[in-house]
Design a protein around this motif. Sequence first.
Motif, PDB file in Angstrom:
ATOM      1  N   GLY A  18      -1.396   2.613 -11.483  1.00 50.11           N
ATOM      2  CA  GLY A  18      -2.331   2.277 -10.409  1.00 50.11           C
ATOM      3  C   GLY A  18      -3.259   1.143 -10.821  1.00 50.11           C
ATOM      4  O   GLY A  18      -3.510   0.212 -10.052  1.00 50.11           O
TER       5      GLY A  18
ATOM      6  N   VAL B 276       1.880   7.814  -5.864  1.00 48.37           N
ATOM      7  CA  VAL B 276       0.862   8.860  -6.044  1.00 48.37           C
ATOM      8  C   VAL B 276       1.373  10.188  -5.470  1.00 48.37           C
ATOM      9  O   VAL B 276       1.222  11.249  -6.089  1.00 48.37           O
ATOM     10  CB  VAL B 276      -0.464   8.442  -5.358  1.00 48.37           C
ATOM     11  CG1 VAL B 276      -1.444   9.606  -5.312  1.00 48.37           C
ATOM     12  CG2 VAL B 276      -1.087   7.257  -6.080  1.00 48.37           C
TER      13      VAL B 276
ATOM     14  N   LEU C  86       1.032   4.409  -2.537  1.00 48.82           N
ATOM     15  CA  LEU C  86       0.768   5.741  -1.971  1.00 48.82           C
ATOM     16  C   LEU C  86       1.932   6.694  -2.277  1.00 48.82           C
ATOM     17  O   LEU C  86       1.732   7.844  -2.669  1.00 48.82           O
ATOM     18  CB  LEU C  86       0.561   5.624  -0.449  1.00 48.82           C
ATOM     19  CG  LEU C  86       0.392   6.932   0.320  1.00 48.82           C
ATOM     20  CD1 LEU C  86      -0.889   7.652  -0.087  1.00 48.82           C
ATOM     21  CD2 LEU C  86       0.378   6.681   1.830  1.00 48.82           C
TER      22      LEU C  86
ATOM     23  N   ALA D 213      -2.106   6.886 -13.261  1.00 50.23           N
ATOM     24  CA  ALA D 213      -3.390   6.189 -13.379  1.00 50.23           C
ATOM     25  C   ALA D 213      -3.202   4.791 -13.977  1.00 50.23           C
ATOM     26  O   ALA D 213      -3.750   3.805 -13.459  1.00 50.23           O
ATOM     27  CB  ALA D 213      -4.347   7.012 -14.238  1.00 50.23           C
TER      28      ALA D 213
ATOM     29  N   PHE E 120       0.832  -1.208   0.000  1.00 54.32           N
ATOM     30  CA  PHE E 120       0.000   0.000   0.000  1.00 54.32           C
ATOM     31  C   PHE E 120       0.867   1.259   0.000  1.00 54.32           C
ATOM     32  O   PHE E 120       0.624   2.200  -0.754  1.00 54.32           O
ATOM     33  CB  PHE E 120      -0.960   0.013   1.205  1.00 54.32           C
ATOM     34  CG  PHE E 120      -1.745   1.284   1.300  1.00 54.32           C
ATOM     35  CD1 PHE E 120      -2.816   1.514   0.443  1.00 54.32           C
ATOM     36  CD2 PHE E 120      -1.404   2.271   2.216  1.00 54.32           C
ATOM     37  CE1 PHE E 120      -3.532   2.703   0.504  1.00 54.32           C
ATOM     38  CE2 PHE E 120      -2.120   3.465   2.277  1.00 54.32           C
ATOM     39  CZ  PHE E 120      -3.184   3.677   1.427  1.00 54.32           C
TER      40      PHE E 120
ATOM     41  N   VAL F 161      -0.030  12.397 -14.641  1.00 52.61           N
ATOM     42  CA  VAL F 161      -1.284  11.878 -14.074  1.00 52.61           C
ATOM     43  C   VAL F 161      -1.662  10.577 -14.777  1.00 52.61           C
ATOM     44  O   VAL F 161      -2.036   9.585 -14.126  1.00 52.61           O
ATOM     45  CB  VAL F 161      -2.425  12.931 -14.213  1.00 52.61           C
ATOM     46  CG1 VAL F 161      -3.772  12.310 -13.835  1.00 52.61           C
ATOM     47  CG2 VAL F 161      -2.151  14.135 -13.328  1.00 52.61           C
TER      48      VAL F 161
ATOM     49  N   LEU G 118       3.517  17.563  -9.752  1.00 51.10           N
ATOM     50  CA  LEU G 118       2.555  18.534 -10.293  1.00 51.10           C
ATOM     51  C   LEU G 118       2.667  19.869  -9.544  1.00 51.10           C
ATOM     52  O   LEU G 118       2.610  20.941 -10.158  1.00 51.10           O
ATOM     53  CB  LEU G 118       1.125  18.005 -10.172  1.00 51.10           C
ATOM     54  CG  LEU G 118       0.768  16.687 -10.872  1.00 51.10           C
ATOM     55  CD1 LEU G 118      -0.740  16.503 -10.904  1.00 51.10           C
ATOM     56  CD2 LEU G 118       1.301  16.625 -12.287  1.00 51.10           C
TER      57      LEU G 118
END
Lengths: 252, 252
Positions: free
Chosen positions: A217, A170, A167, A214, A163, A210, A177
Amino acid sequence: MDESLPCSGRSIFAVLVGASQLLGLTAVVLTGVWMGKYHGGYAWDGSAQEFNLHPLCMVLGLVFLHGDAILVYRVFRNEAKRNIKILHGIIHLLALIISIVGFVAVFDFHKAAKIPDMYSLHSWCGMITMVLFCVQWVMGLLFFLFPVASSQLRAVYLPVHIFCGLLLLVMAVGSSLLGITEKLLFSIMPTYSLFPAEGVLANVLGIVLVCFGAVLGYLITKEDYRRPPNPEEEALSVHFKTLTEGGTPATP
Amino acid sequence: MDESLPCSGRSIFAVLVGASQLLGLTAVVLTGVWMGKYHGGYAWDGSAQEFNLHPLCMVLGLVFLHGDAILVYRVFRNEAKRNIKILHGIIHLLALIISIVGFVAVFDFHKAAKIPDMYSLHSWCGMITMVLFCVQWVMGLLFFLFPVASSQLRAVYLPVHIFCGLLLLVMAVGSSLLGITEKLLFSIMPTYSLFPAEGVLANVLGIVLVCFGAVLGYLITKEDYRRPPNPEEEALSVHFKTLTEGGTPATP
């Protein structure tokens, strides 16, 4: 690739892995071009050109290589786990070294230019991500590559490690960004709203990052793409379940 | 709460759900205080006070309520699925309405103040998130609340819907962080590095949002906290597996 996936599933998996690599490499190239073309290239002398290494190293290390280090568990999911662990650790080590170079570059530049450190949201998020990334790497090394912990402790820590890996990926994308927005507003605020080439290029870089996050993920969390369980893992899992639920190893 | 979870697991689950609510509410309050105390409060007249509704509505709707709409599947995991679906849909509808108010507020303010739209990375990410959030809501309504699609199509779409829900929550948090950075650099750039109260408050808001996203992400993705499968869901899943793998319903 795993034969247990249906043919259509294998094609989609291959397309998604290909797309992730294309997106990741595009992000690295766009960052390189942005800093190279619009901000005078690279150096290691405390100048603004040393700062330029910061975004490039962070996108390459903390985003692209970090993502790929996780992805090896999906791409080589039928290889011996020990080999994948070593590959996972090596790519993460590379990611860590490159990220540290990028990290030192920005502090060096700030020091030379007498710019204060650690006041912005980008710096707070980036620092938290970087510190946790180091902790995650050391913990992974101790728990899984040179297992000093018991198998029970490893079984407890594994889902947390998985996890936290996602995380942190991300958070690395999010920090990037924030860095893009900060850099654009510091350098082209008066003209940003006129859609100059630099602004559009950096915005596109943000969207590519992004999309990379995605796709990664999706590949990492999709049940069908997980490593098929092996007897050793299953035994560990049963043992852990027994321990946490207060039963005995013989409990079904 | 589910009795199938061991006692320690139930306590951890309760603490995490409590923490998520505390973090979410703290984020809404901090946003309200930031815009209320440092930017003159709220209005609906095209002024800067109308803009102030934008961050408040987006954090309340697209982050907090969006997250809670997903969380109901974990918190009420032993209730009848139809009731949870309706609750999930209603909270999402509320989130959607509040987000649209926040969305209109910023465009209204830009129009009155003759500020160009849609040039920044924040606006690009925010617009993509908002459009996909609307698409996700309509698709969810059509597929699951008033099911116009076949059960096979629903079974194919369900994991995509779940993944996109979490992805959109992450994108909403990311867009909020970009908005915080943009607002700070537009309003307090010369003093930001001196750690003024407004800068620290907004940075803390950013970190609280990251923590909210992280806790929600853990609660949503952790296997043990998922709804226990029911016979209807299992039948659907077997049927789908059979279809995609080209076997017959009798294949084990």
